[in-house]
Design an enzyme around this catalytic site. Structure first.
Site, PDB file in Angstrom:
ATOM      1  N   ILE A 184     -14.503   8.397   3.731  1.00 15.90           N
ATOM      2  CA  ILE A 184     -13.078   8.680   3.493  1.00 15.90           C
ATOM      3  C   ILE A 184     -12.915   9.593   2.277  1.00 15.90           C
ATOM      4  CG2 ILE A 184     -10.827   7.657   2.989  1.00 15.90           C
ATOM      5  CD1 ILE A 184     -11.861   5.108   4.498  1.00 15.90           C
ATOM      6  N   ASP A 201     -19.323   9.135  -7.519  1.00 19.61           N
ATOM      7  CA  ASP A 201     -19.876   8.108  -6.630  1.00 19.61           C
ATOM      8  C   ASP A 201     -21.087   7.514  -7.318  1.00 19.61           C
ATOM      9  OD1 ASP A 201     -19.782   7.665  -3.232  1.00 19.61           O
ATOM     10  OD2 ASP A 201     -21.455   6.852  -4.394  1.00 19.61           O
ATOM     11  N   ARG A 230      -9.258  -1.183  -1.072  1.00 18.94           N
ATOM     12  CA  ARG A 230      -9.013  -2.621  -0.981  1.00 18.94           C
ATOM     13  C   ARG A 230      -8.253  -3.075  -2.221  1.00 18.94           C
ATOM     14  NH1 ARG A 230      -9.672  -2.295   3.598  1.00 18.94           N
ATOM     15  NH2 ARG A 230     -11.143  -3.339   4.969  1.00 18.94           N
ATOM     16  N   GLU A 243      -2.381 -10.027   0.980  1.00 19.04           N
ATOM     17  CA  GLU A 243      -1.639  -9.296   2.027  1.00 19.04           C
ATOM     18  C   GLU A 243      -1.035 -10.260   3.033  1.00 19.04           C
ATOM     19  OE1 GLU A 243      -4.204  -6.214   3.576  1.00 19.04           O
ATOM     20  OE2 GLU A 243      -4.238  -5.193   1.649  1.00 19.04           O
ATOM     21  N   HIS A 279      -0.915  -1.685   4.669  1.00 23.35           N
ATOM     22  CA  HIS A 279      -2.315  -1.571   5.120  1.00 23.35           C
ATOM     23  C   HIS A 279      -2.401  -0.878   6.492  1.00 23.35           C
ATOM     24  CE1 HIS A 279      -6.514  -3.499   4.536  1.00 23.35           C
ATOM     25  NE2 HIS A 279      -6.618  -2.361   5.216  1.00 23.35           N
ATOM     26  N   ILE A 280      -1.893   0.357   6.521  1.00 18.98           N
ATOM     27  CA  ILE A 280      -1.849   1.091   7.793  1.00 18.98           C
ATOM     28  C   ILE A 280      -2.825   2.274   7.832  1.00 18.98           C
ATOM     29  CG2 ILE A 280       0.510   0.450   8.456  1.00 18.98           C
ATOM     30  CD1 ILE A 280       1.380   3.253   7.310  1.00 18.98           C
TER      31      ILE A 280
END
Ligand code: NAD
Length: 320
Positions: free
Chosen positions: A152, A171, A242, A271, A289-290
């Protein structure tokens, strides 16, 4: 005995279709309680699920003939992977299927915060015309900081570049020397991204910060008060990874104190979120959370999940 598959969490119907065609016995339970799952888990060879159903240590304890679990999606934090492995159960996810979908939502949130789009929308619908209160910022020329340069994050970085942004990526993998680390580093450098060797460098320099790491013991509360104090440019912060990765109390404090200028959230530590003060702040744009909730991503994840089962059982995988 036939190979029995249980599909939970409203996985797209293509998954059951492919597996039934291949001769598997498939049961679909879109909604299943922990208690029911605990009682029936031992009757299945395979479970396919999204993020809602939790495969806890307790549920996996007596999992009988279960051999494989496939998460139609990316995050594995609803599955006790260690317990599954202890029980000899293989756990897979469907990495690529949802990545573009999440990357596009991430940029949607960045734009929504930068140009106050939801607030502008509701003001016009209320009959207001408050242009001067809706002054935003241009993204072109600003610095986008991407934490986690995986499936992502690398896509978000490329969208940022297309918007004329300078991109810094960080990263944890960049500190390693393996084949994947080298390939990722090469990809980042070839794209013209600046590679930050530590998180602090990115936090200090970015105007927009976006998070794309998995939730693990190491990344829980990765962004807390110390990190907000390092943000020199009052950035926009977006989290579509998250909830537990950002300390929500510290996030609210940073916004109130002006250390960050706006927030985009798709994920929450709980959630749906309950009594989360930050949600009422006008500089916060939130979605439920879509990230992976697109027709294309759901279908692709379902097909990829079915293919994982076919591969696992040694069935031929036919394209389309
Ligand atoms: P990925 O595994 O491809 O990439 C994650 C990257 O994070 C890896 O390159 C890894 O090396 C890096 N990383 C791990 N720990 C790090 C750390 N401490 N600091 C810096 N980098 C670190 O994962 P992905 O497919 O890109 O997914 C990223 C996140 O997006 C996951 O948390 C996943 O749960 C979440 N996600 C959210 C939605 C949604 O609906 N909002 C949908 C899918 C995935």
């Amino acid at each position: 005995m036939s190979f029995k598959v249980l599909i939970c969490d409203k996985v797209h119907e293509k998954c059951a279709e492919i597996l039934r065609k291949a001769g598997f016995e498939v049961e679909v339970k879109d909604e299943i309680s922990a208690e029911e799952l605990k009682n029936i888990i031992k009757n299945f060879d395979c479970i396919i699920l999204r993020g809602k159903t939790k495969l806890t240590s307790d549920i996996l304890e007596d999992c009988g003939r279960l051999k494989i679990v496939v998460r139609a999606g990316i995050g594995l934090d609803n599955i006790d992977v260690r317990k599954a492995e202890e029980k000899g159960v293989k756990v897979y996810n469907t990495g690529e299927a949802t990545a573009q979908s999440v990357a596009e939502l991430t940029f949607g949130l960045i734009l929504a915060v930068a140009r106050k789009i939801p607030y502008a929308d509701s003001s016009v619908k209320r009959g207001e015309w408050i242009k001067s209160k809706l002054t935003g910022i241009i993204l072109s020329g600003k610095t986008l900081g991407v934490i986690g340069f995986g499936r992502i994050g690398s896509r978000v970085a490329k969208i940022g570049k297309a918007f004329g942004m300078k991109v810094i990526v960080y990263d944890i993998l960049f500190r390693e020397n393996g084949k994947l680390a080298k390939a990722k580093l090469k990809e980042a450098l070839e794209e013209g991204f600046r590679v930050a060797l530590n998180l602090e460098e990115l936090l200090t320099e970015a105007d927009v910060i976006t998070i794309h790491v998995p939730l693990t013991g190491d990344t829980r509360m990765l962004i807390g008060e110390r990190e907000f104090n390092l943000m020199r440019k009052k950035p926009i912060l977006v989290n579509t990874s998250r909830g537990g990765i950002v300390d929500e109390d510290a996030l609210y404090k940073a916004l109130i104190e002006g250390k960050i200028s706006g927030v985009g959230l798709d994920v929450y530590s709980e959630e749906p979120p309950k009594n989360l003060k930050i949600l009422n702040h006008p500089h916060v744009v939130c979605t439920p959370h879509i990230g992976a909730e697109t027709f294309e991503a759901k279908e692709a994840a379902a097909i990829e999940a079915a293919k994982k089962v076919l591969e696992f059982t040694g069935c031929m995988v036919e394209e389309n």
